[in-house]
Motif scaffolding. Structure first.
Motif, PDB file in Angstrom:
ATOM      1  N   VAL A  90       0.844  -1.204   0.000  1.00  0.00           N
ATOM      2  CA  VAL A  90       0.000   0.000   0.000  1.00  0.00           C
ATOM      3  C   VAL A  90       0.876   1.249   0.000  1.00  0.00           C
ATOM      4  O   VAL A  90       0.626   2.206  -0.736  1.00  0.00           O
ATOM      5  CB  VAL A  90      -0.941   0.004   1.226  1.00  0.00           C
ATOM      6  CG1 VAL A  90      -1.761   1.284   1.267  1.00  0.00           C
ATOM      7  CG2 VAL A  90      -1.863  -1.208   1.206  1.00  0.00           C
ATOM      8  N   ALA A  91       1.925   1.222   0.817  1.00  0.00           N
ATOM      9  CA  ALA A  91       2.805   2.394   0.954  1.00  0.00           C
ATOM     10  C   ALA A  91       3.543   2.700  -0.338  1.00  0.00           C
ATOM     11  O   ALA A  91       3.753   3.871  -0.673  1.00  0.00           O
ATOM     12  CB  ALA A  91       3.799   2.168   2.092  1.00  0.00           C
ATOM     13  N   VAL A  92       3.954   1.669  -1.083  1.00  0.00           N
ATOM     14  CA  VAL A  92       4.645   1.891  -2.358  1.00  0.00           C
ATOM     15  C   VAL A  92       3.727   2.637  -3.321  1.00  0.00           C
ATOM     16  O   VAL A  92       4.145   3.566  -4.021  1.00  0.00           O
ATOM     17  CB  VAL A  92       5.105   0.544  -2.971  1.00  0.00           C
ATOM     18  CG1 VAL A  92       5.541   0.731  -4.413  1.00  0.00           C
ATOM     19  CG2 VAL A  92       6.252  -0.033  -2.153  1.00  0.00           C
ATOM     20  N   GLY A  93       2.447   2.241  -3.362  1.00  0.00           N
ATOM     21  CA  GLY A  93       1.486   2.961  -4.199  1.00  0.00           C
ATOM     22  C   GLY A  93       1.260   4.381  -3.723  1.00  0.00           C
ATOM     23  O   GLY A  93       1.114   5.306  -4.527  1.00  0.00           O
ATOM     24  N   TYR A 121      -7.319   1.189   1.074  1.00  0.00           N
ATOM     25  CA  TYR A 121      -6.696   0.152   0.244  1.00  0.00           C
ATOM     26  C   TYR A 121      -7.746  -0.878  -0.138  1.00  0.00           C
ATOM     27  O   TYR A 121      -8.693  -1.136   0.611  1.00  0.00           O
ATOM     28  CB  TYR A 121      -5.514  -0.509   0.963  1.00  0.00           C
ATOM     29  CG  TYR A 121      -5.866  -1.183   2.282  1.00  0.00           C
ATOM     30  CD1 TYR A 121      -6.238  -2.528   2.324  1.00  0.00           C
ATOM     31  CD2 TYR A 121      -5.815  -0.482   3.483  1.00  0.00           C
ATOM     32  CE1 TYR A 121      -6.559  -3.144   3.516  1.00  0.00           C
ATOM     33  CE2 TYR A 121      -6.132  -1.082   4.678  1.00  0.00           C
ATOM     34  CZ  TYR A 121      -6.507  -2.420   4.693  1.00  0.00           C
ATOM     35  OH  TYR A 121      -6.824  -3.022   5.880  1.00  0.00           O
ATOM     36  N   THR A 122      -7.574  -1.453  -1.319  1.00  0.00           N
ATOM     37  CA  THR A 122      -8.536  -2.411  -1.849  1.00  0.00           C
ATOM     38  C   THR A 122      -8.232  -3.808  -1.309  1.00  0.00           C
ATOM     39  O   THR A 122      -7.297  -4.010  -0.525  1.00  0.00           O
ATOM     40  CB  THR A 122      -8.468  -2.434  -3.383  1.00  0.00           C
ATOM     41  OG1 THR A 122      -7.181  -2.937  -3.781  1.00  0.00           O
ATOM     42  CG2 THR A 122      -8.642  -1.031  -3.953  1.00  0.00           C
ATOM     43  N   GLN A 123      -9.013  -4.788  -1.778  1.00  0.00           N
ATOM     44  CA  GLN A 123      -8.799  -6.173  -1.349  1.00  0.00           C
ATOM     45  C   GLN A 123      -7.448  -6.712  -1.784  1.00  0.00           C
ATOM     46  O   GLN A 123      -6.924  -7.643  -1.184  1.00  0.00           O
ATOM     47  CB  GLN A 123      -9.908  -7.067  -1.904  1.00  0.00           C
ATOM     48  CG  GLN A 123     -11.264  -6.865  -1.226  1.00  0.00           C
ATOM     49  CD  GLN A 123     -12.293  -7.862  -1.727  1.00  0.00           C
ATOM     50  OE1 GLN A 123     -12.237  -8.290  -2.878  1.00  0.00           O
ATOM     51  NE2 GLN A 123     -13.234  -8.227  -0.869  1.00  0.00           N
ATOM     52  N   LEU A 124      -6.886  -6.112  -2.850  1.00  0.00           N
ATOM     53  CA  LEU A 124      -5.567  -6.527  -3.325  1.00  0.00           C
ATOM     54  C   LEU A 124      -4.462  -5.628  -2.765  1.00  0.00           C
ATOM     55  O   LEU A 124      -3.346  -5.624  -3.265  1.00  0.00           O
ATOM     56  CB  LEU A 124      -5.527  -6.512  -4.856  1.00  0.00           C
ATOM     57  CG  LEU A 124      -6.460  -7.496  -5.551  1.00  0.00           C
ATOM     58  CD1 LEU A 124      -6.339  -7.370  -7.062  1.00  0.00           C
ATOM     59  CD2 LEU A 124      -6.161  -8.930  -5.114  1.00  0.00           C
ATOM     60  N   TYR A 125      -4.794  -4.840  -1.744  1.00  0.00           N
ATOM     61  CA  TYR A 125      -3.831  -3.975  -1.048  1.00  0.00           C
ATOM     62  C   TYR A 125      -3.189  -2.966  -1.994  1.00  0.00           C
ATOM     63  O   TYR A 125      -1.978  -2.730  -1.951  1.00  0.00           O
ATOM     64  CB  TYR A 125      -2.781  -4.825  -0.326  1.00  0.00           C
ATOM     65  CG  TYR A 125      -3.420  -5.710   0.714  1.00  0.00           C
ATOM     66  CD1 TYR A 125      -3.729  -5.222   1.980  1.00  0.00           C
ATOM     67  CD2 TYR A 125      -3.773  -7.024   0.405  1.00  0.00           C
ATOM     68  CE1 TYR A 125      -4.356  -6.022   2.921  1.00  0.00           C
ATOM     69  CE2 TYR A 125      -4.405  -7.833   1.342  1.00  0.00           C
ATOM     70  CZ  TYR A 125      -4.697  -7.328   2.597  1.00  0.00           C
ATOM     71  OH  TYR A 125      -5.331  -8.108   3.511  1.00  0.00           O
ATOM     72  N   GLU A 126      -4.031  -2.387  -2.849  1.00  0.00           N
ATOM     73  CA  GLU A 126      -3.617  -1.275  -3.686  1.00  0.00           C
ATOM     74  C   GLU A 126      -4.205  -0.003  -3.096  1.00  0.00           C
ATOM     75  O   GLU A 126      -5.372   0.029  -2.687  1.00  0.00           O
ATOM     76  CB  GLU A 126      -4.128  -1.478  -5.116  1.00  0.00           C
ATOM     77  CG  GLU A 126      -3.512  -2.695  -5.804  1.00  0.00           C
ATOM     78  CD  GLU A 126      -4.148  -2.976  -7.146  1.00  0.00           C
ATOM     79  OE1 GLU A 126      -5.286  -2.489  -7.365  1.00  0.00           O
ATOM     80  OE2 GLU A 126      -3.535  -3.672  -7.965  1.00  0.00           O
ATOM     81  N   VAL A 127      -3.410   1.045  -3.069  1.00  0.00           N
ATOM     82  CA  VAL A 127      -3.865   2.285  -2.454  1.00  0.00           C
ATOM     83  C   VAL A 127      -4.992   2.899  -3.286  1.00  0.00           C
ATOM     84  O   VAL A 127      -5.036   2.793  -4.513  1.00  0.00           O
ATOM     85  CB  VAL A 127      -2.698   3.284  -2.304  1.00  0.00           C
ATOM     86  CG1 VAL A 127      -2.218   3.794  -3.646  1.00  0.00           C
ATOM     87  CG2 VAL A 127      -3.075   4.442  -1.400  1.00  0.00           C
ATOM     88  N   SER A 128      -5.944   3.503  -2.597  1.00  0.00           N
ATOM     89  CA  SER A 128      -7.106   4.095  -3.254  1.00  0.00           C
ATOM     90  C   SER A 128      -7.440   5.415  -2.569  1.00  0.00           C
ATOM     91  O   SER A 128      -7.379   5.517  -1.337  1.00  0.00           O
ATOM     92  CB  SER A 128      -8.299   3.141  -3.170  1.00  0.00           C
ATOM     93  OG  SER A 128      -9.483   3.752  -3.620  1.00  0.00           O
ATOM     94  N   LEU A 129      -7.761   6.414  -3.367  1.00  0.00           N
ATOM     95  CA  LEU A 129      -8.164   7.709  -2.826  1.00  0.00           C
ATOM     96  C   LEU A 129      -9.656   7.667  -2.543  1.00  0.00           C
ATOM     97  O   LEU A 129     -10.465   7.448  -3.450  1.00  0.00           O
ATOM     98  CB  LEU A 129      -7.843   8.824  -3.824  1.00  0.00           C
ATOM     99  CG  LEU A 129      -7.914  10.261  -3.306  1.00  0.00           C
ATOM    100  CD1 LEU A 129      -6.857  10.485  -2.235  1.00  0.00           C
ATOM    101  CD2 LEU A 129      -7.709  11.249  -4.432  1.00  0.00           C
ATOM    102  N   VAL A 130     -10.048   7.825  -1.298  1.00  0.00           N
ATOM    103  CA  VAL A 130     -11.458   7.725  -0.924  1.00  0.00           C
ATOM    104  C   VAL A 130     -12.098   9.089  -0.682  1.00  0.00           C
ATOM    105  O   VAL A 130     -13.307   9.201  -0.520  1.00  0.00           O
ATOM    106  CB  VAL A 130     -11.623   6.843   0.342  1.00  0.00           C
ATOM    107  CG1 VAL A 130     -11.185   5.424   0.054  1.00  0.00           C
ATOM    108  CG2 VAL A 130     -10.815   7.409   1.521  1.00  0.00           C
ATOM    109  N   SER A 131     -11.283  10.120  -0.653  1.00  0.00           N
ATOM    110  CA  SER A 131     -11.804  11.472  -0.472  1.00  0.00           C
ATOM    111  C   SER A 131     -11.023  12.401  -1.386  1.00  0.00           C
ATOM    112  O   SER A 131      -9.845  12.669  -1.157  1.00  0.00           O
ATOM    113  CB  SER A 131     -11.657  11.911   0.991  1.00  0.00           C
ATOM    114  OG  SER A 131     -12.052  13.253   1.161  1.00  0.00           O
ATOM    115  N   PHE A 132     -11.683  12.857  -2.468  1.00  0.00           N
ATOM    116  CA  PHE A 132     -10.949  13.667  -3.439  1.00  0.00           C
ATOM    117  C   PHE A 132     -11.560  15.041  -3.670  1.00  0.00           C
ATOM    118  O   PHE A 132     -11.216  15.730  -4.619  1.00  0.00           O
ATOM    119  CB  PHE A 132     -10.845  12.938  -4.789  1.00  0.00           C
ATOM    120  CG  PHE A 132     -12.105  12.253  -5.227  1.00  0.00           C
ATOM    121  CD1 PHE A 132     -12.320  10.930  -4.909  1.00  0.00           C
ATOM    122  CD2 PHE A 132     -13.065  12.941  -5.942  1.00  0.00           C
ATOM    123  CE1 PHE A 132     -13.487  10.283  -5.318  1.00  0.00           C
ATOM    124  CE2 PHE A 132     -14.226  12.314  -6.344  1.00  0.00           C
ATOM    125  CZ  PHE A 132     -14.432  10.975  -6.033  1.00  0.00           C
TER     126      PHE A 132
END
Length: 276
Positions: A90-93, A121-132
């Motif tokens: 997650v941190a790398v993303g 982070y998603t189920q695949l541990y990819e970072v996601s912006l939830v507040s933009f």
């Protein structure tokens, strides 16, 4: 070479719908960052209405959401952390986003509230912006700051991270946005991946995060544009070094290591019948 031009004709209703959409800040940001994987995809529009992909994401963490247990423990927000290697992914993303965010587009964009609650982070541990909704262009923030009255530089602050200098002759803030807003990525990483890290990695990461803090402080205090540009280059270099350090820890993992395990099937047991 003969060039052909096509004139696109729109009805008043179509033009009005487009105008309303582009003046909707949320849609405008989704339109600008349409190809960025950290932002949800647009599904489509219908007049001034639009829809976008629902991204189911777990919150990164929230150390400010206090509960009764915080009276006895100081780190309850860490109890729901995934394993360290998954947090590293997650941190790398998050680092990749922090490095490229203000450099990819013709106009710089900033997040004036760069805090952990903005990310998940998603189920695949990819970072996601939830507040933009607080993602804004340099021009937008400059217009807001330029309308502020001031007597000192500290009056020229927009949210937590965006600020400018005070023009004491006019009594108004300048519209030159000071940044970058990504400086807070180091603070988020300190809470998220420094905890429970292997000893050798923890030592190197802690040193890099301290350098990041010092550069961030100098960026906030810098006076000239040339000095600011040099500091931004040094700051991005540190983020690259942190990203490389963390990536080295997970790059040799199996390709499917982030996928959740398949649920085990129940064995088929033939019922036994007892004759009387």
């Amino acid at each position: 070479m003969k060039q052909t031009f096509f004139l696109l004709q729109l009805t008043y209703g179509e033009a009005n719908s487009i105008w309303q959409l582009l003046n909707n800040h949320e849609f405008f940001i989704l339109f600008i960052f349409d190809k960025d994987p950290i932002f949800p995809l647009k599904n489509g529009t219908c007049g001034p209405l639009y829809s976008y992909q629902h991204m189911k994401a777990n919150p990164l963490f929230n150390k400010h959401n206090k509960t009764f247990l915080d009276n006895f423990f100081s780190n309850t927000y860490r109890w729901s952390f995934p394993s360290w290697d998954k947090r590293v992914n997650v941190a790398v993303g998050l680092l990749e986003y922090g490095i490229t965010f203000s450099e990819t587009y013709n106009s710089k964009f900033y997040m004036c509230d760069y805090v952990e609650q903005c990310f998940g982070y998603t189920q695949l541990y990819e970072v996601s912006l939830v507040s933009f909704e607080n993602v804004m262009s340099e021009h937008m923030i400059g217009n807001i700051l330029g309308q502020m009255q001031c007597s000192k530089d500290s009056n020229c602050q927009y949210r937590n991270l965006c600020h400018s200098l005070c023009n004491k002759k006019t009594g108004h803030c300048t519209n030159e946005v000071r940044g970058p807003s990504q400086t807070s990525v180091c603070e988020v990483l300190r809470d998220y991946v420094l905890f429970d890290a292997p000893v050798l990695v923890k030592t190197k990461l802690n040193d890099l995060l301290k350098k990041c803090d010092r550069i961030g402080q100098k960026i906030d205090e810098s006076g000239s544009s040339s000095e600011l540009n040099q500091l931004n280059v040094r700051y991005n270099t540190i983020l690259f070094d942190i990203q490389e350090l963390l990536w080295d820890e997970i790059k040799n993992k199996p390709t499917n290591w982030l996928r959740p395990p398949k649920p085990k099937k129940k064995p088929n047991v033939n019922p036994k019948f007892t004759g009387h």
